[in-house]
Design a protein around this motif. Sequence first.
Motif, PDB file in Angstrom:
ATOM      1  N   ASN A   5      -0.546  19.726   8.537  1.00  0.00           N
ATOM      2  CA  ASN A   5       0.885  19.643   8.184  1.00  0.00           C
ATOM      3  C   ASN A   5       1.585  18.846   8.515  1.00  0.00           C
ATOM      4  N   PRO A   6       2.689  18.809   8.615  1.00  0.00           N
ATOM      5  CA  PRO A   6       3.639  17.524   7.877  1.00  0.00           C
ATOM      6  C   PRO A   6       2.812  16.182   9.410  1.00  0.00           C
ATOM      7  N   GLU A   7       3.260  16.396  10.638  1.00  0.00           N
ATOM      8  CA  GLU A   7       2.922  15.471  11.864  1.00  0.00           C
ATOM      9  C   GLU A   7       1.123  15.260  11.820  1.00  0.00           C
ATOM     10  N   VAL A   8       0.794  15.950  11.835  1.00  0.00           N
ATOM     11  CA  VAL A   8      -1.462  15.681  11.504  1.00  0.00           C
ATOM     12  C   VAL A   8      -1.467  14.780  10.598  1.00  0.00           C
ATOM     13  N   GLU A   9      -0.846  14.749   9.295  1.00  0.00           N
ATOM     14  CA  GLU A   9      -0.911  14.717   7.924  1.00  0.00           C
ATOM     15  C   GLU A   9      -0.750  13.258   7.922  1.00  0.00           C
ATOM     16  N   THR A  10       1.171  12.950   9.324  1.00  0.00           N
ATOM     17  CA  THR A  10       1.614  11.657   8.704  1.00  0.00           C
ATOM     18  C   THR A  10       0.714  10.532   9.996  1.00  0.00           C
ATOM     19  N   GLU A  11       0.118  11.543  11.135  1.00  0.00           N
ATOM     20  CA  GLU A  11      -1.094  10.029  11.389  1.00  0.00           C
ATOM     21  C   GLU A  11      -1.991   9.944  10.847  1.00  0.00           C
ATOM     22  N   THR A  12      -2.406  11.360  10.462  1.00  0.00           N
ATOM     23  CA  THR A  12      -3.879  10.479   9.348  1.00  0.00           C
ATOM     24  C   THR A  12      -3.426   9.009   8.432  1.00  0.00           C
ATOM     25  N   HIS A  13      -2.484   9.496   7.952  1.00  0.00           N
ATOM     26  CA  HIS A  13      -1.733   8.487   7.006  1.00  0.00           C
ATOM     27  C   HIS A  13      -1.926   7.578   7.869  1.00  0.00           C
ATOM     28  N   LYS A  14      -1.171   7.632   8.907  1.00  0.00           N
ATOM     29  CA  LYS A  14      -0.832   6.137   9.246  1.00  0.00           C
ATOM     30  C   LYS A  14      -1.540   4.918  10.116  1.00  0.00           C
ATOM     31  N   ALA A  15      -3.266   6.184  10.476  1.00  0.00           N
ATOM     32  CA  ALA A  15      -4.066   5.764  10.751  1.00  0.00           C
ATOM     33  C   ALA A  15      -4.387   4.774  10.138  1.00  0.00           C
ATOM     34  N   VAL A  59       1.164  -1.300  -0.213  1.00  0.00           N
ATOM     35  CA  VAL A  59      -0.018   0.160  -0.228  1.00  0.00           C
ATOM     36  C   VAL A  59       0.773   1.436   0.031  1.00  0.00           C
ATOM     37  N   VAL A  60       0.342   2.148  -0.979  1.00  0.00           N
ATOM     38  CA  VAL A  60       1.260   2.971  -0.861  1.00  0.00           C
ATOM     39  C   VAL A  60       0.629   4.482  -0.951  1.00  0.00           C
ATOM     40  N   ASN A  61       0.250   5.148   0.306  1.00  0.00           N
ATOM     41  CA  ASN A  61      -0.588   6.327   0.347  1.00  0.00           C
ATOM     42  C   ASN A  61       1.247   7.611   0.028  1.00  0.00           C
ATOM     43  N   HIS A  62       0.294   8.639   0.031  1.00  0.00           N
ATOM     44  CA  HIS A  62       0.867  10.193  -0.285  1.00  0.00           C
ATOM     45  C   HIS A  62       1.110  11.480   0.242  1.00  0.00           C
ATOM     46  N   ARG A  63       1.821  12.163   0.126  1.00  0.00           N
ATOM     47  CA  ARG A  63       1.583  13.340   1.214  1.00  0.00           C
ATOM     48  C   ARG A  63       0.974  14.570   0.264  1.00  0.00           C
ATOM     49  N   ASP A  64       0.264  15.329   0.740  1.00  0.00           N
ATOM     50  CA  ASP A  64      -0.765  16.601  -0.390  1.00  0.00           C
ATOM     51  C   ASP A  64      -1.695  15.068  -0.786  1.00  0.00           C
ATOM     52  N   CYS A  65      -2.348  14.597  -0.269  1.00  0.00           N
ATOM     53  CA  CYS A  65      -3.383  14.185  -0.305  1.00  0.00           C
ATOM     54  C   CYS A  65      -4.164  14.492  -1.214  1.00  0.00           C
ATOM     55  N   GLY A  66      -5.248  15.304  -2.072  1.00  0.00           N
ATOM     56  CA  GLY A  66      -6.579  15.322  -2.140  1.00  0.00           C
ATOM     57  C   GLY A  66      -7.705  14.793  -1.576  1.00  0.00           C
ATOM     58  N   ALA A  67      -7.418  13.395  -1.441  1.00  0.00           N
ATOM     59  CA  ALA A  67      -8.545  12.604  -1.073  1.00  0.00           C
ATOM     60  C   ALA A  67      -8.087  12.524   0.396  1.00  0.00           C
ATOM     61  N   ALA A  68      -7.603  12.505   1.222  1.00  0.00           N
ATOM     62  CA  ALA A  68      -7.313  12.861   2.583  1.00  0.00           C
ATOM     63  C   ALA A  68      -7.924  13.999   3.205  1.00  0.00           C
ATOM     64  N   LYS A  69      -7.837  15.044   2.502  1.00  0.00           N
ATOM     65  CA  LYS A  69      -8.898  16.196   2.601  1.00  0.00           C
ATOM     66  C   LYS A  69     -10.461  16.094   2.418  1.00  0.00           C
ATOM     67  N   ILE A  70     -10.872  15.190   0.930  1.00  0.00           N
ATOM     68  CA  ILE A  70     -12.287  14.878   1.097  1.00  0.00           C
ATOM     69  C   ILE A  70     -12.160  14.329   2.361  1.00  0.00           C
ATOM     70  N   ALA A  71     -12.228  13.307   2.333  1.00  0.00           N
ATOM     71  CA  ALA A  71     -12.529  12.084   3.418  1.00  0.00           C
ATOM     72  C   ALA A  71     -11.893  12.376   4.639  1.00  0.00           C
ATOM     73  N   TYR A  72     -11.676  13.486   5.157  1.00  0.00           N
ATOM     74  CA  TYR A  72     -11.125  13.605   6.975  1.00  0.00           C
ATOM     75  C   TYR A  72     -11.032  15.161   6.901  1.00  0.00           C
ATOM     76  N   GLY A  73     -11.258  16.385   6.048  1.00  0.00           N
ATOM     77  CA  GLY A  73     -11.057  17.274   6.952  1.00  0.00           C
ATOM     78  C   GLY A  73      -9.464  18.217   6.253  1.00  0.00           C
ATOM     79  N   ASP A  74      -9.944  18.997   5.525  1.00  0.00           N
ATOM     80  CA  ASP A  74      -7.894  20.084   5.563  1.00  0.00           C
ATOM     81  C   ASP A  74      -7.515  20.158   7.411  1.00  0.00           C
ATOM     82  N   ALA A  75      -8.231  19.960   8.310  1.00  0.00           N
ATOM     83  CA  ALA A  75      -7.415  20.038   9.541  1.00  0.00           C
ATOM     84  C   ALA A  75      -6.366  18.416   9.643  1.00  0.00           C
ATOM     85  N   LYS A  76      -7.097  17.347   8.938  1.00  0.00           N
ATOM     86  CA  LYS A  76      -6.490  16.398   9.473  1.00  0.00           C
ATOM     87  C   LYS A  76      -5.145  15.886   8.484  1.00  0.00           C
ATOM     88  N   VAL A  77      -5.092  17.341   7.808  1.00  0.00           N
ATOM     89  CA  VAL A  77      -3.476  17.149   7.098  1.00  0.00           C
ATOM     90  C   VAL A  77      -3.258  18.973   7.639  1.00  0.00           C
TER      91      VAL A  77
END
Length: 211
Positions: free
Chosen positions: A168-178, A148-166
């Motif tokens: 900054n890099p630290e929060v973004e990492t935790e969102t993808h890790k989860a 599985v290869v997720n990636h940073r600056d992912c538009g789908a992550a924003k759609i799914a979880y909202g801008d706040a979940k991505v």
Amino acid sequence: MFISMSMLPILNYYLINSEINMKIFSSVNAKYTPVGCSGMLLEENTRRNFIKTVGGSVLFSSVGMLAFGVQAASGNYEAMVLSCIDPRFQDLVSKQQATDGLVGKYSAFTIAGAAIGVVAPAFQAWQQTFWENLGASVQLHNIKKVIVVNHRDCGAAKIAYGDAKVANPEVETETHKAALLAFRDQLKVKQPSLSVQLGLMSLDGKLETFS
């Protein structure tokens, strides 16, 4: 002569084009073409000869493809690669698999968000399609794991979880890790025989892995 079902689309293509060519030939040479039963018999014999010739050519081509090492649709492969639809990462993901020695050894499923597309409630309507495709790859390709290869600056992550979940890099990492760990947990239930490799790719192609 036996012609398998797999040859029919190719044979049909040649026959259609031959029919067109024969009509053109007949039109151009109309005043020289015999009319009546003998003419029709000649045309029928020509068609039969053509079918025999093309059938032999198709058979030769099919045997030739096998002889020269074209792989079958089913077999034994290493993995399925699950990645995102983002155009910026298609080449990067392919290069990563090449680096890992997996060229020609994996099936692929591309969906917005990669793991996010498979586990996020916002994309629930897509998720059964992924699991069914994975099951087909297990059956056809005897794969051993899912990469599985997720990636940073992912538009789908924003759609799914909202801008706040991505934000900054630290929060973004935790969102993808989860999301990646949620995918791992679902995989254990749905395909317990498969192992999993979880990664988060940066825009420069650097891959951070999770376990």
